[in-house]
Write a protein that holds these residues in place. Structure first.
Motif, mmCIF file in Angstrom:
data_model
loop_
_atom_site.group_PDB
_atom_site.id
_atom_site.type_symbol
_atom_site.label_atom_id
_atom_site.label_comp_id
_atom_site.label_asym_id
_atom_site.label_seq_id
_atom_site.Cartn_x
_atom_site.Cartn_y
_atom_site.Cartn_z
ATOM 1 N N ARG A 170 72.064 16.011 60.997
ATOM 2 C CA ARG A 170 73.318 15.380 61.395
ATOM 3 C C ARG A 170 74.561 15.948 60.710
ATOM 4 O O ARG A 170 75.678 15.681 61.171
ATOM 5 C CB ARG A 170 73.226 13.878 61.142
ATOM 6 N N ALA A 214 73.310 13.897 70.900
ATOM 7 C CA ALA A 214 73.554 12.662 70.152
ATOM 8 C C ALA A 214 72.634 12.535 68.945
ATOM 9 O O ALA A 214 73.001 11.928 67.932
ATOM 10 C CB ALA A 214 73.373 11.457 71.076
ATOM 11 N N LYS A 215 71.473 13.113 69.042
ATOM 12 C CA LYS A 215 70.505 13.085 67.937
ATOM 13 C C LYS A 215 71.080 13.698 66.663
ATOM 14 O O LYS A 215 70.638 13.386 65.555
ATOM 15 C CB LYS A 215 69.251 13.844 68.388
ATOM 16 N N TYR A 218 75.263 10.619 63.561
ATOM 17 C CA TYR A 218 74.828 9.321 63.060
ATOM 18 C C TYR A 218 75.151 8.236 64.081
ATOM 19 O O TYR A 218 76.242 8.211 64.653
ATOM 20 C CB TYR A 218 75.490 9.005 61.721
ATOM 21 N N PRO A 219 74.205 7.331 64.347
ATOM 22 C CA PRO A 219 74.455 6.262 65.318
ATOM 23 C C PRO A 219 75.712 5.465 65.017
ATOM 24 O O PRO A 219 76.443 5.081 65.934
ATOM 25 C CB PRO A 219 73.193 5.399 65.217
ATOM 26 N N ASP A 223 78.736 4.725 67.532
ATOM 27 C CA ASP A 223 79.115 3.352 67.817
ATOM 28 C C ASP A 223 80.606 3.146 67.562
ATOM 29 O O ASP A 223 81.293 2.455 68.322
ATOM 30 C CB ASP A 223 78.280 2.409 66.954
ATOM 31 N N GLN A 242 72.767 8.684 75.896
ATOM 32 C CA GLN A 242 72.748 9.646 74.807
ATOM 33 C C GLN A 242 71.520 10.551 74.850
ATOM 34 O O GLN A 242 70.406 10.071 75.104
ATOM 35 C CB GLN A 242 72.768 8.891 73.474
ATOM 36 N N VAL A 244 68.780 12.108 73.143
ATOM 37 C CA VAL A 244 67.964 12.041 71.927
ATOM 38 C C VAL A 244 66.568 12.499 72.324
ATOM 39 O O VAL A 244 65.829 11.774 72.992
ATOM 40 C CB VAL A 244 67.926 10.623 71.331
ATOM 41 N N GLU A 257 67.150 4.127 67.252
ATOM 42 C CA GLU A 257 68.334 4.063 66.389
ATOM 43 C C GLU A 257 69.626 4.037 67.198
ATOM 44 O O GLU A 257 70.683 3.644 66.689
ATOM 45 C CB GLU A 257 68.357 5.256 65.432
ATOM 46 N N TYR A 258 69.549 4.442 68.467
ATOM 47 C CA TYR A 258 70.757 4.606 69.282
ATOM 48 C C TYR A 258 70.912 3.530 70.360
ATOM 49 O O TYR A 258 71.886 3.565 71.114
ATOM 50 C CB TYR A 258 70.733 5.994 69.939
ATOM 51 N N THR A 261 74.217 1.626 70.714
ATOM 52 C CA THR A 261 75.383 2.353 71.224
ATOM 53 C C THR A 261 75.335 2.527 72.731
ATOM 54 O O THR A 261 76.368 2.549 73.405
ATOM 55 C CB THR A 261 75.479 3.736 70.550
ATOM 56 N N VAL A 264 69.440 5.774 76.371
ATOM 57 C CA VAL A 264 68.943 7.001 75.753
ATOM 58 C C VAL A 264 68.042 7.734 76.744
ATOM 59 O O VAL A 264 67.294 7.115 77.521
ATOM 60 C CB VAL A 264 68.158 6.686 74.457
#
Length: 534
Positions: A170, A214-215, A218-219, A223, A242, A244, A257-258, A261, A264
């Protein structure tokens, strides 16, 4: 009984409007359910396609290629193919100037598509800028706006060397692309410039964004960006989905984790549809596809499903042995089942012929993208494939629209590769993926009547342009399917909107004016009958 129930459902659908409340609502209009990715199309061509095909055939939206300024590889150092497709993923600024067109053409496309209820979803490259340096005067960005130059990447060369190290993933450069800083070390300047770019498009009428890579963000940063976006011009929050990649469930970074937001991308769906399409595993195993935990897939309400995308079609990101236009028989099976099933939010792909994974869209020698050519048969020429125009695929979009949120019911299989199921009392699907002819009398869940098989054609004033299936008073129908070939599809797809002899069937549903007229005539007939009785 069949016609009256159909009219009621269609009228209610036409009178109902969506209520949008969050970034996980896709903002689809009028019961539409499927996004098509028109990969590398020009804005002028997309505007025309919305008006002449996507709008009338009830597609929900278009994912467009990145519209930002990008590097131009007129002399590609990596292969013989200049102007590769991936130059679009190396932004140098946030003006809407790309090989797809100008800012004016982009705005016109959004307006014209929105006018026919087709939403625009932008492929947003916001994790990074182009490779080769850290100064981008067109934004402007300088060295103080990138994670590597701010000392946040732990590797000496600024690259990612350990995919299990979430800090590297990231804060370091993906494929040497300059990783943007979203935090306080530059007073959130990177975040604010990205938000400004996205809001500019929302204010033009854009409905949402696919977040590339997006991976590698950071989520919490994503967000933060999502919370700063404007509302859509037609109401509600912009839809966020996103990228991922998590094909084998052994990644350090998880799709879950996403979920806060947005939705996915579910790459495991691609692998499973390849197995199904090629009959590498028997179709009867797909009875609880996606929903049973044994599949290892994300919750349906969070999943963007697809059989292929621009990356894995070329064995790039998330790549593997997946289905594409190069295997038309297997590809159509995977697409048809995926759209008939009730898992996830669906996106299909529409691309162009290529010989090398670097190859860009059909273009002249200076890299100017060619117009999309529509031939007399309504298909595409000039190197464009237009999978979304294939009869089987466009009509399965109709199937998914009509099926809506209805559950899978009446599952049947022969213990191998002949399966069938209904979507409540709205639609029915059957697939023979055997190598021999199969026939069976099956429960369709549908009211009695004669239905057009959407895999082979549509309703006409006198019957069906393709084959038809008769459903009896008990909901049963005789299904007889020869094995598939490249020219013949061993599938049946029926919906309550596509009955034989329906002259008012246009683009998946009965036209509103025709419905109202026939409904009025029905009321008049009932009134006259009551008067005669009494």
């Amino acid at each position: 009984m069949l016609y009256g129930k159909t009219v009621l459902c269609v009228v209610l659908s036409l009178l109902t409007t969506g209520v949008f409340s969050s970034i996980t609502e896709p903002n689809f209009a009028d019961g539409r359910t499927v996004i098509v990715h028109l990969f590398e199309w020009k804005w002028t061509d997309i505007a025309e396609e919305c008006e002449r095909f996507l709008g009338p055939h009830k597609f929900a939206g278009v994912q467009v290629s990145p519209p930002s300024e990008h590097l131009v590889f007129a002399d590609n150092p990596y292969s013989e193919y200049d102007y590769p497709w991936w130059e679009r993923y190396q932004p140098i600024g946030y003006q809407l100037i790309s090989r797809s067109g100008t800012p004016e053409e982009f705005a016109d496309m959004v307006t014209r598509c929105l006018a026919v209820d087709v939403r625009i979803y932008v492929d947003a490259v916001i994790n990074h800028m182009a490779g080769g340096g850290y100064v981008f005067p067109k934004v402007p960005f300088d060295e103080g706006d990138f994670n590597v130059k701010l000392g946040l990447c732990p590797t000496e060369d600024g690259g990612i060397h350990d995919v299990n190290d979430t800090v590297q993933m990231r804060y370091c450069n993906l494929l040497a692309l300059a990783d943007i800083h979203y935090g306080e070390l530059n007073n959130y300047y990177g975040r604010d410039k990205v938000v400004e770019y996205l809001n500019k498009m929302i204010d033009m009428g854009v409905a949402g964004f696919r977040i590339d890579a997006a991976k590698h963000m950071y989520p919490a940063e994503l967000d933060d960006v999502a919370n700063r976006l404007h509302d859509c011009t037609f109401g509600g929050r912009p839809y966020i989905y996103q990228e991922v990649i998590d094909r084998f469930s052994n990644e350090a970074i998880k799709p879950s984790e996403y979920f806060e937001t947005g939705d996915v991308t579910e790459f495991k769906f691609c692998d499973q549809m390849a197995l199904l399409g090629r009959a590498s595993v028997p179709a009867d195993r797909f009875q609880n596809f996606g929903f049973d935990p044994s599949w290892g897939m994300m919750p349906s309400e969070s999943a963007i499903i697809f059989v292929e995308n621009h990356d894995n079609q070329r064995n790039h990101g998330g790549g593997g042995d997946i289905l594409s236009f190069q295997e038309p028989r297997e590809y159509k099976i995977g697409i048809a089942f995926g759209l008939a099933w009730n898992y996830g939010t669906a996106r299909i792909f529409s691309g162009y012929v290529f010989e090398h994974s670097d190859q860009g869209p059909p273009s002249d020698t200076s890299g100017n993208t060619n117009n999309v050519v529509i031939n007399a048969e309504g298909m595409c020429d000039g190197g464009w494939i237009c999978e979304h125009r294939w009869r089987e695929i466009r009509n399965m979009v109709c199937f998914r629209n009509v099926a809506g949120d209805e559950p899978v019911e009446n599952w049947w299989d022969n213990g191998d590769n002949f399966i069938a199921f209904s979507r409540g009392d709205k639609a029915f699907f059957a697939l023979n993926n055997e190598r021999i002819r199969q026939s069976e009398t099956l429960q369709t869940g549908l009211p009695p009547g004669t239905y057009c098989n959407l895999i082979t054609g549509e309703p006409t004033a006198t019957g069906c342009s393709g084959s038809s299936v008769v459903v009896n008073e008990d909901g049963y129908a005789y299904v007889d399917l020869l094995p598939s070939t490249d020219e013949r599809d061993a599938m049946v797809a029926l919906t309550i909107a596509a009955t034989s002899g329906r002259s008012d069937y246009t683009g998946c549903v009965v036209e509103a004016a025709a419905v109202q007229l026939k409904f009025n005539l029905l009321l008049i007939a009932i009134t006259v009958l009551v008067q005669l009785i009494y």
